[in-house]
Design a protein around this motif. Sequence first.
Motif, PDB file in Angstrom:
ATOM      1  N   TYR A 138      22.903  48.590  56.873  1.00 39.34           N
ATOM      2  CA  TYR A 138      23.349  49.839  57.508  1.00 39.34           C
ATOM      3  C   TYR A 138      22.492  51.039  57.097  1.00 39.34           C
ATOM      4  N   PRO A 197      23.537  58.718  47.313  1.00 41.78           N
ATOM      5  CA  PRO A 197      24.806  58.962  48.019  1.00 41.78           C
ATOM      6  C   PRO A 197      25.867  59.572  47.101  1.00 41.78           C
ATOM      7  N   PHE A 224      20.938  50.518  46.813  1.00 37.84           N
ATOM      8  CA  PHE A 224      21.134  49.321  47.635  1.00 37.84           C
ATOM      9  C   PHE A 224      20.324  49.393  48.939  1.00 37.84           C
ATOM     10  N   HIS A 248      32.277  49.634  51.133  1.00 31.56           N
ATOM     11  CA  HIS A 248      30.869  49.740  50.738  1.00 31.56           C
ATOM     12  C   HIS A 248      30.104  48.503  51.219  1.00 31.56           C
ATOM     13  N   PRO A 249      28.927  48.692  51.828  1.00 29.93           N
ATOM     14  CA  PRO A 249      28.162  47.542  52.342  1.00 29.93           C
ATOM     15  C   PRO A 249      27.848  46.488  51.275  1.00 29.93           C
ATOM     16  N   CYS A 293      28.628  55.842  49.076  1.00 24.03           N
ATOM     17  CA  CYS A 293      27.817  55.524  50.258  1.00 24.03           C
ATOM     18  C   CYS A 293      27.791  56.752  51.171  1.00 24.03           C
ATOM     19  N   CYS A 349      20.239  46.899  52.373  1.00 21.80           N
ATOM     20  CA  CYS A 349      21.448  47.246  53.131  1.00 21.80           C
ATOM     21  C   CYS A 349      21.196  47.210  54.641  1.00 21.80           C
ATOM     22  N   LEU A 367      31.883  53.742  57.974  1.00 24.07           N
ATOM     23  CA  LEU A 367      31.912  52.282  57.868  1.00 24.07           C
ATOM     24  C   LEU A 367      33.291  51.741  57.493  1.00 24.07           C
TER      25      LEU A 367
HETATM   26 FE1  SF4 Z   1      23.763  51.296  52.712  1.00 26.13          FE
HETATM   27 FE2  SF4 Z   1      23.046  53.857  52.965  1.00 26.13          FE
HETATM   28 FE3  SF4 Z   1      25.498  53.260  52.190  1.00 26.13          FE
HETATM   29 FE4  SF4 Z   1      23.442  52.841  50.586  1.00 26.13          FE
HETATM   30  S1  SF4 Z   1      24.154  54.812  51.309  1.00 26.13           S
HETATM   31  S2  SF4 Z   1      25.103  51.459  50.945  1.00 26.13           S
HETATM   32  S3  SF4 Z   1      21.878  52.215  52.003  1.00 26.13           S
HETATM   33  S4  SF4 Z   1      24.567  52.784  54.170  1.00 26.13           S
END
Ligand code: SF4
Length: 344
Positions: A308, A318, A302, A263-264, A331, A306, A337
């Motif tokens: 990404y 998500p 997020f 997770h980012p 996510c 974020c 990722l």
């Molecule tokens: Fe980042 Fe999108 Fe994942 Fe949220 S859903 S953590 S904004 S890549």
Amino acid sequence: MKKLLEVKNLSVHYKIQAGWVYAVDGVNLEVNHGETLGLVGESGCGKTTTGYGVTQLLPSNAYIKEESKIIFEGKDLVKLGTHPSKKYEGYRKIEEYNPEMRKYRWAKISMIFQGAMNAFNPVYKVGDQIIEAILAHENMTKQEALKRVEELYRLVGIPKDRINNYPHEYSGGMKQRAMIAMALALNPDLIIADEPTTALDVVTQDRILGEMVRLQKREKIAMILITHDVSVVAEMAHKIAVMYAGNLVEKGTAKEVFKETAHPYTEALLNAFPSIKGEKKRLKAIPGSPPDLANPPKGCRFAPRCPYAKDICLEQEPPVVEISPGHYSKCHFAEELYGELGGE
Ligand code: SF4
């Protein structure tokens, strides 16, 4: 390992004049007997509300959503300690003095409160406060309770002649040890430790954490360790749950979360903490600040921070994706990722 606690779809919201604060939304957790779960995230992400929500030690404006479940030793504590709210549809109101919940609090699930420095009543002797907690639950004489406190003091390494001291006569480390003694007083199955060493210097912190691990193993107690300090959970936790803005964003074993980050936000958190043993690196602050939980963003919470983020992140919440058995990430791009993320 046998399951001790299962938190299913837990949502805790606070009613304020301007509306609702969505402090915890849809959290799922499991803790097995004798296991440590580290609950990490920035201040205000809902870790403490989640932890205190398990014992329902929450302020009077906290409401639990109807669909939430907290299964402890097979019983749903939400059903036991709350009743449907008359004022707010879909919510349950906590019954502060519910006698059924009192059987669980401290006796089966105890707490190490945030800021042990101020957790004891300053006008009562520390030993008397622990004796009072024992007598409130156990059918024993004061003399027997005192013997138990002496035993506990030996366990946590405080000389027994300090039992009759007032809190101001203890050092910070001793107060923390006394708090641990109090948490162990009734042989609980689960301890919820909320930032147990935050106010201590690093040497005392290391010693206290070492003692907590030793006692936990010896007494076979499970623990939820709530902290913003990633290095603390890295040393102590079997499993880690990362929270962001009231959501649980990643969950897995310590190795999965730290080495196979999915997770980012976890990646950003790891990059913001120094590593003492690893190679030197420049720390990266997470840009921006967490969202206002009275008005959280529509899609991924997020997304505004974020690197990404894509259009879908701003529009749709998500899903929770199981990356590998037991390793979850909330996510849209968890699978893409996975393998790309990780602390630098
Ligand atoms: Fe980042 Fe999108 Fe994942 Fe949220 S859903 S953590 S904004 S890549």
